[in-house]
Write an enzyme that holds these catalytic residues in place. Structure first.
Site, PDB file in Angstrom:
ATOM      1  N   LYS A 158      14.594 -17.937  -3.454  1.00 32.03           N
ATOM      2  CA  LYS A 158      13.773 -16.839  -2.949  1.00 32.03           C
ATOM      3  C   LYS A 158      13.203 -17.195  -1.582  1.00 32.03           C
ATOM      4  O   LYS A 158      12.689 -18.294  -1.379  1.00 32.03           O
ATOM      5  CB  LYS A 158      12.628 -16.534  -3.923  1.00 32.03           C
ATOM      6  N   ARG A 297      -0.837  -4.414  -0.663  1.00 31.55           N
ATOM      7  CA  ARG A 297      -0.753  -3.044  -0.158  1.00 31.55           C
ATOM      8  C   ARG A 297      -0.643  -2.090  -1.337  1.00 31.55           C
ATOM      9  O   ARG A 297      -0.598  -2.512  -2.484  1.00 31.55           O
ATOM     10  CB  ARG A 297       0.488  -2.891   0.728  1.00 31.55           C
TER      11      ARG A 297
END
Length: 667
Positions: A158, A297
């Site tokens: 990742k 967010r």
């Protein structure tokens, strides 16, 4: 109180934020690129400011242009939406430096959670469970491969700065590690400007469950319960729901507590989502979830949380940004079940390649009550190659999970999108899949059932409806399907029947209809379907057919278009065109030519003239719509010609590679 709000985004999220802001009496400012000059979010805003060319890197991602637009319009706050600059700490700091409220967390929290390796270390210190893995700074490929072996395959590579599934590769065995690492680093560098990676143990049969949190400037943090986002394809979420199926009070308390601890660890303010990878091999356990990342967010899937809590998360964001407080935890309650499906302009039957172009038809289901549609496009607009190809989010709420799934399927039934291809049929099959309804969830759900979830290129019932429409057999239907009243085409050879030839996507299709009382039996190839109780209705520029097909009642809308007869049924739109000999000849030869399915950049060319290749072998890798797409050989053969090179730009339909049975030695 915020007086003027600039939305530093586009599309459906810009429209969604504006709806709440305008309801609160806040003046709204839209920014737009040249490609979005006529977009709905531009017309919806009170003020609109142009900020540059179509590419996001020259418009929506240029912080200085956004700040300048805010100053020009007197905006005292900026809402970043999601994507673009929403998790950019430098942008948050630039807002503060210009006395503009950033509707989001402080830059320090964005930085703390922006790099996955540092975030995991921070979470370990805060007592939040993390997945076993390597999160160190040493990026030597040999060391990373050794770490993967120590962790034990399968592993995940990742990107430390990753998100949205980009810069992520699952590796099953050691011999595949080097190639996967190289691909992951290349994608991470292009997407995030940072090619560093971490290695994690891959959780077998994993589920993806996330917790919505909110913090305020007084240090209080609350949760809005959890969402399950396990239905994914290539790490991109497809269907999200709230609450998570199979959730118990004990696991919910443990997971939500961990999420709040994660937010406290970075002094979080505003809306955030703490994402966990969950062991789905059995019932959910209090020790069976691990911190994956925190999105600093608002999330794409926030509407399902709004539906089950009754809260407006954007309103809460704006109030907290203006100095307000989060609600009391005891005042936040769950009610019923909600599901969201992301309607994308993409072709599931064509490997989910993006589909760009004009939206000549865009009929979306009505929004209201338990049904909600969030969109940022409209009929007459277009899906641009420059941005994410999402057309709309479809959200359904109901007392139970099964009811929500069926309501979602019903919303998809009402869709008509053309000529852009969509994943609507794929979404519907997923929503009513028996295993999905029985809560057999994992992030591998779609991959394991992909053949069942992708609709066939031509459904017999649709071919039957096209035949009825093309030949205008309404009088026959009205006469109880009396074959002796029919026009030319009926033949008495045993049972009365007729046939009609079409093309679908350049491929020939023949529908053979046979009358049996008030039943119609239709055969396309080796597949047979039965239509019963057929009814005809009038509609704008066409007509609708309703029938029981193989025991299930469906409705299809048919209308003539330039390319033939359009049949819209259950979200799927198929255009049946009359075949032409030239087109059939071209289709027969197409197996030797590999063309670009969309405009894009050539990332890699894996072959050269004279190479022998096998069916399915990756020949060219294109980048389009922010994704990599490998184009494979349609059959065994020899490369006769390579027409592109890495780094070049191609247009839709450009010939990339020519394949032959053998090389012409004379050439």
């Amino acid at each position: 109180m915020i007086k003027t709000l600039l939305i530093a985004n586009r599309g459906e999220i810009a429209c969604r934020v504006m709806r709440t802001a305008q309801r609160m009496g806040i003046r709204t400012v839209a920014v737009y690129s040249e490609a979005d000059a006529d977009a709905p979010h531009v017309r919806m805003a009170d003020i609109a400011i142009a900020i540059g060319p179509a590419p996001a890197a020259e418009s929506y991602l240029v912080a200085d242009k956004i700040i300048a637009a805010a100053k020009e319009t007197g905006a005292d706050a900026i809402h970043p939406g999601y994507g673009f600059l929403s998790e950019n700490a430098a942008f948050a700091e630039a807002c503060a430096a210009n006395d503009i409220i950033f509707v989001g967390p402080p830059a320090s929290a964005i930085r703390a959670m922006g790099l996955k390796d540092r975030a995991k270390a921070l979470m370990e210190e805060a007592g939040v469970p993390v997945t076993p893995g390597y999160h160190g700074d040493n990026q030597d490929p040999e060391l990373l491969a050794e770490a993967a072996g120590t962790i034990g395959y399968p592993v995940l590579i990742k990107a430390v700065a990753g998100g949205g599934g980009k810069g992520m590769r699952k590796v099953e065995k050691a011999e595949d590690f080097a190639a996967a690492l190289e691909s992951c680093k290349r994608e991470a560098s292009k997407s995030f400007g940072d090619d560093r990676v971490l290695i994690e143990k891959f959780i077998v049969n994993p589920r993806h469950i996330e917790v919505q949190v909110f913090g305020d400037s007084r240090g209080r943090v609350v949760h809005m319960f959890e969402r399950d986002c396990s239905l994914q394809r290539r790490h991109q979420k497809v269907i999200e729901e709230a609450p998570a199926p199979g959730m118990t009070p004990g696991v919910r308390a443990a997971m939500c507590s961990a999420a709040i601890n994660a937010a406290w660890a970075v002094d979080y303010v505003g809306a955030g989502t703490v994402e966990f990878i969950v062991d789905g091999s059995g019932p959910l356990r209090e020790d069976g979830f691990f911190f994956m990342e925190m999105n600093t967010r608002l999330q794409v899937e926030h509407p399902v949380t709004e539906m089950v809590t009754g809260l407006d998360l954007v309103e809460l964001q704006l109030k907290i940004a203006a100095g307000g407080s989060v609600p009391e935890q005891d005042d936040i309650h769950l009610s019923g079940h909600a599901m969201e499906a992301r309607l994308y302009a993409e072709d599931p039957a064509g490997g989910f390649l993006p589909s760009t172009g004009p939206l000549h038809r865009l009929d979306l289901p009505a929004s209201g009550g338990p049904l909600r549609v969030d969109t940022g496009v409209e009929e007459g607009g277009e899906v641009s190659l420059h941005y994410d190809p999402m057309i709309a989010k479809l959200i359904a709420h109901a007392p139970t999970r099964r009811e929500a799934a069926h309501r979602l399927a019903g919303m998809i039934d009402d869709l008509v999108v053309w000529p852009v291809k969509t994943n609507a049929g794929f979404l519907r099959r997923a929503a009513v899949n028996p295993d999905f309804l029985d809560e057999k969830l994992s992030t591998g759900f779609i991959e394991e059932r992909i053949d069942d979830l992708i609709p066939p290129a031509v459904r017999p019932a649709d071919a039957a409806f096209a035949t009825l429409a093309v030949l205008d057999l309404r009088p026959v239907i009205a006469a109880a399907l009396d074959p002796f009243d029919a026009a030319d085409g009926w033949r008495l050879n045993g049972d009365p029947h007729l046939s009609c030839r079409f093309e679908v996507g350049g491929e020939p299709v023949e529908a053979v209809l046979k009358l049996d009382g008030e039943r119609i039996e239709v055969r396309t190839g080796d597949v047979v379907s039965v239509l019963e109780g057929l009814e005809v209705g009038e509609m704008f520029e066409g007509y609708s057919f309703e029938a029981v097909v193989d025991g299930e009642r469906i409705v299809a809308h048919c209308e003539p278009v330039d390319d033939g007869m359009l049949v819209a049924c259950r979200g799927r739109v198929t255009v049946f065109a009359e075949p032409h000999p030239e087109a059939l000849a071209d289709a027969a030869e197409a197996g030797g030519v590999i063309k670009a399915p969309m405009p894009g950049k050539v990332l890699a060319v894996n072959i050269k003239t004279g190479d022998s290749v096998t069916k399915g072998q990756a020949l060219v890798v294109l980048e389009a719509m922010k994704m990599e797409h490998a184009l494979a050989a349609p059959r065994d053969g020899v490369i006769a010609e390579v027409s592109v090179e890495a780094g070049g730009q191609v247009g839709e339909g450009d010939i990339l590679v020519t394949l032959a049975d053998e090389v012409d030695e004379a050439a």
